[in-house]
Design a protein around this motif. Sequence first.
Motif, PDB file in Angstrom:
ATOM      1  N   PRO A 100       0.788  -1.166  -0.080  1.00 17.84           N
ATOM      2  CA  PRO A 100       0.050   0.031   0.019  1.00 17.84           C
ATOM      3  C   PRO A 100       0.826   1.368  -0.024  1.00 17.84           C
ATOM      4  O   PRO A 100       0.324   2.372  -0.559  1.00 17.84           O
ATOM      5  CB  PRO A 100      -0.680  -0.016   1.407  1.00 17.84           C
ATOM      6  CG  PRO A 100      -0.922  -1.585   1.611  1.00 17.84           C
ATOM      7  CD  PRO A 100       0.417  -2.141   0.989  1.00 17.84           C
ATOM      8  N   LYS A 110       0.581   4.013  -3.172  1.00 19.07           N
ATOM      9  CA  LYS A 110       0.291   5.324  -2.914  1.00 19.07           C
ATOM     10  C   LYS A 110       0.919   6.384  -3.391  1.00 19.07           C
ATOM     11  O   LYS A 110       0.754   7.484  -3.583  1.00 19.07           O
ATOM     12  CB  LYS A 110      -0.065   5.506  -1.243  1.00 19.07           C
ATOM     13  CG  LYS A 110      -0.633   6.975  -0.764  1.00 19.07           C
ATOM     14  CD  LYS A 110      -0.895   6.809   0.814  1.00 19.07           C
ATOM     15  CE  LYS A 110       0.249   6.601   1.385  1.00 19.07           C
ATOM     16  NZ  LYS A 110      -0.048   6.579   2.910  1.00 19.07           N
ATOM     17  N   ARG A 111       2.398   5.984  -3.499  1.00 18.19           N
ATOM     18  CA  ARG A 111       3.342   6.852  -4.028  1.00 18.19           C
ATOM     19  C   ARG A 111       3.408   6.741  -5.682  1.00 18.19           C
ATOM     20  O   ARG A 111       4.523   7.242  -6.016  1.00 18.19           O
ATOM     21  CB  ARG A 111       4.586   6.566  -3.435  1.00 18.19           C
ATOM     22  CG  ARG A 111       4.424   7.161  -1.788  1.00 18.19           C
ATOM     23  CD  ARG A 111       5.661   6.927  -1.167  1.00 18.19           C
ATOM     24  NE  ARG A 111       5.811   7.375   0.404  1.00 18.19           N
ATOM     25  CZ  ARG A 111       5.121   7.161   1.267  1.00 18.19           C
ATOM     26  NH1 ARG A 111       3.943   6.014   1.201  1.00 18.19           N
ATOM     27  NH2 ARG A 111       5.096   7.757   2.545  1.00 18.19           N
ATOM     28  N   ASP A 136       7.508   4.152   5.786  1.00 15.44           N
ATOM     29  CA  ASP A 136       7.288   4.104   4.310  1.00 15.44           C
ATOM     30  C   ASP A 136       8.197   4.975   3.400  1.00 15.44           C
ATOM     31  O   ASP A 136       8.256   4.760   2.200  1.00 15.44           O
ATOM     32  CB  ASP A 136       5.899   4.527   4.265  1.00 15.44           C
ATOM     33  CG  ASP A 136       4.868   3.574   5.011  1.00 15.44           C
ATOM     34  OD1 ASP A 136       5.217   2.792   5.007  1.00 15.44           O
ATOM     35  OD2 ASP A 136       3.332   4.079   5.024  1.00 15.44           O
TER      36      ASP A 136
END
Length: 612
Positions: A470, A474-475, A561
Motif C-alpha cells: 500500500p 500510494k506513491r 514508508d
Amino acid sequence: MKVYRKILGVLALICGSVLIYFYTLNQPRFMASTAPTPLRPYLEALVEGLNHADDTAHLDFGSCASLTIYPVNWTEDNHLPQLDNEHKKCAILWIGSRQNLFDADLNDYFAIWTSTPLLQDFLASFPISSTYVPIFALPEHPRAIDSQQYFALIGQQPHIQQILEHLNLPFKSYRLDADIQKLRHDMPHIRAVLALHTQFSSNSLDLHPIFLEISQNHIPLIVPWIWPQEDTINLFNDRVTFYQDEQYLEDLLRHFEKHAALLKYRANKAAHLVLQEFSLQRNIQRISEYFTKPNDKRRFQKPLSQTVSLNIPTAIGHYTAGDYALAQDLATYLKPKLTAVDLTFFNSLYRYPTEFNILVRGFLPPADYDLLASYNILYLAYAQFAQDETHEILPPFEEYLHTLEESAKKVDALVVASQKLSDALNARGIRAFYIPQFTDTKRFYYDFDEELKSDVLFVGINTFYRTAVPALLKRGVKVDVYGPRWPLGVAKAEYADNQILRKYYSSAKIVLNDTREGMKQFGFISNRIFDATACGSLIISDYMPEIEQIYGDSVPMYHNDEELYELVQYYLTHEDERLEKAKRAQEITLKHFTAEKAAAQFLEIMAQIKRK
C-alpha cells in the motif's frame, strides 16, 4: 483270553485318543458367524487365515474348543448378537466404527476387537480392554493389463463427470453398493480413482476396503477435502490427493500427466502403508500378539530405528501451505540418511510410530497427543499468536520465554529458528539449539522467465501487517502482487505457483518483504528472505537487527514508508549496485541457510539425543 481283551481295550483307547487328538487339531479354532454382505468376504478371509497361521496354532482358548467371531456395528442393521453368558465366553466381537455405538455390557465376551484406534480409545475410557483389528485389503489377484486406461468415478459425481467430458478424458462410473466386483476386476485398467466418499457405510469411520485394494494396486486416489475430524481417509495423510474445489480438480486433471510423478509417489506410499498396516497377515500378527500379551495395547508395529515423522500445523490436503513446503524441503535432505521420513498433519487421526518426531510449530505449548515417538523434538520455526483484525496479541518477552521453558520439559530437544530466543534460553540453563528457517536450493535458484518479468514483486496474502505494497502504490510505484485477499485490481493473481516460485523471484528486480510484529519481537527471519536471495534477487525488507547481523547491507532495510520508497527508487535506477548486493546476499544464503544444512544439524541433534 482276558489278557487279550485287555490289550484290545487299551489299543482301542489309544486309537480313540489319537483320533480325537487329530480330529481336534483339524477342527477350526476360529469360526465365522453371519455378517453383513459387504463384510462377509473379509470375515471369511480373516477366519481362514487365523485357522491356517502358524502364529495362532498354539494359542490358549481356555475352556473354549473354538471361538466365534461376531462382526457388529459395521452397517445400520448390524447389531449385537443375542447370546447368553455361557456363549459370550467363547465369542469375539469385531466392532466397526459407526458413530451410533450401542450402549451395552461388553465385559463377558472372550475378546473385543475394534476397527479404529478411536473406538479403542473410546472403549478404554469405560474401561474395556480391546485390540485393534482394522478392515484390510484382500490379497491381490494379478491380471493381465491391456492398453485401455481410464479414470474411475466412485459415487454420483456429476460435476466431476462434466469436467472429464469437457477435457475429453475416458472414464467409467461405479457404485459402492453394487459394483465392487466389477471395480475389482477393472483395476488393472484404472489410471486414478476419484471418489465422492470413502466410508464403509453411513456414519462410519471405517474405510470401505475397496479403497485399501485400490491403494494396494498403486492406483492414485483423489478425493474432495473436508474438515477431517471424522474422516478416516486421513489416516493416509499425504498418501492421498485432496482437492478443495472444482477448479482445483479441473486443473489437476487437465495437467494429470504433469503431476503423474507426484501422484504415483503418493500411491506407492499408500501401497506400502496397506501392506504394513492393513493386510490380512498384519491382522493375524496383531491377534496373535494380543492372545500372548492381552494387556499389550500396541496398535501398530514398533517404530523402526532411524525413522522420523515431521508433524506440521497444517490441515491434510493443504499441500501448498508454507509449513508443508518447509517440512517437505527438510524431509528431502533427511531421507537419504534415514530408514524412513514421513509427514503428518495436526489433524491426522492416525500417526504411525517413528523413532523421532519433529514437531514443526509456531504456537506453544505442544499438545501431549503430539508427543508419541520414542524421541520428540520441538522445532519452533516461527512465532504464531492470537490476533484480531488489526494486530497480534503478543505476550511479554519474559512470559514467552517461560512458556518455552515449560515446552522444553516435554520434549527431548528444543530447536528454535531465532538466535535471540536461543541465546536467552541457554543463558537460563535451558538447552536450545538454533536452526533458522532455510531454502531448498533444488527449488529456489536463478531461473529467469521473460513472461514473469517485473520491477517490484510481492507474493503473499493481504492482512493487517502488509504495509509495503500500500505504501508504494500510494506513491505511484507499480507493484506486481500475487496473493489472496487484496482489493480488486491490486493483485495480478490470487496465488503464485509454489512449484515455480523461483521464476517469479528470479524475474523481479526487487522483491518486497514485510514481517509480522511477533516475528520481529522474538527474532524470527521469514524464509521469504532465504528463498528470494537464493534466486539472486535483491530483497528489500522492513528493519530487523537479525537480518542486518547476517546480511549486512546486502539486504537493504527500511524503518518507515518514505525510506521504503527511496530504497525502491534508488535500486531501480542503480542496476550495478542492485546486482552486486543481490549476489552477496545469495552467497550468504547458499553458505548458511539451506535445507541441506538444516537437515545435517537435525541429524546431529538426533544423534546427541540417542547418546544420552
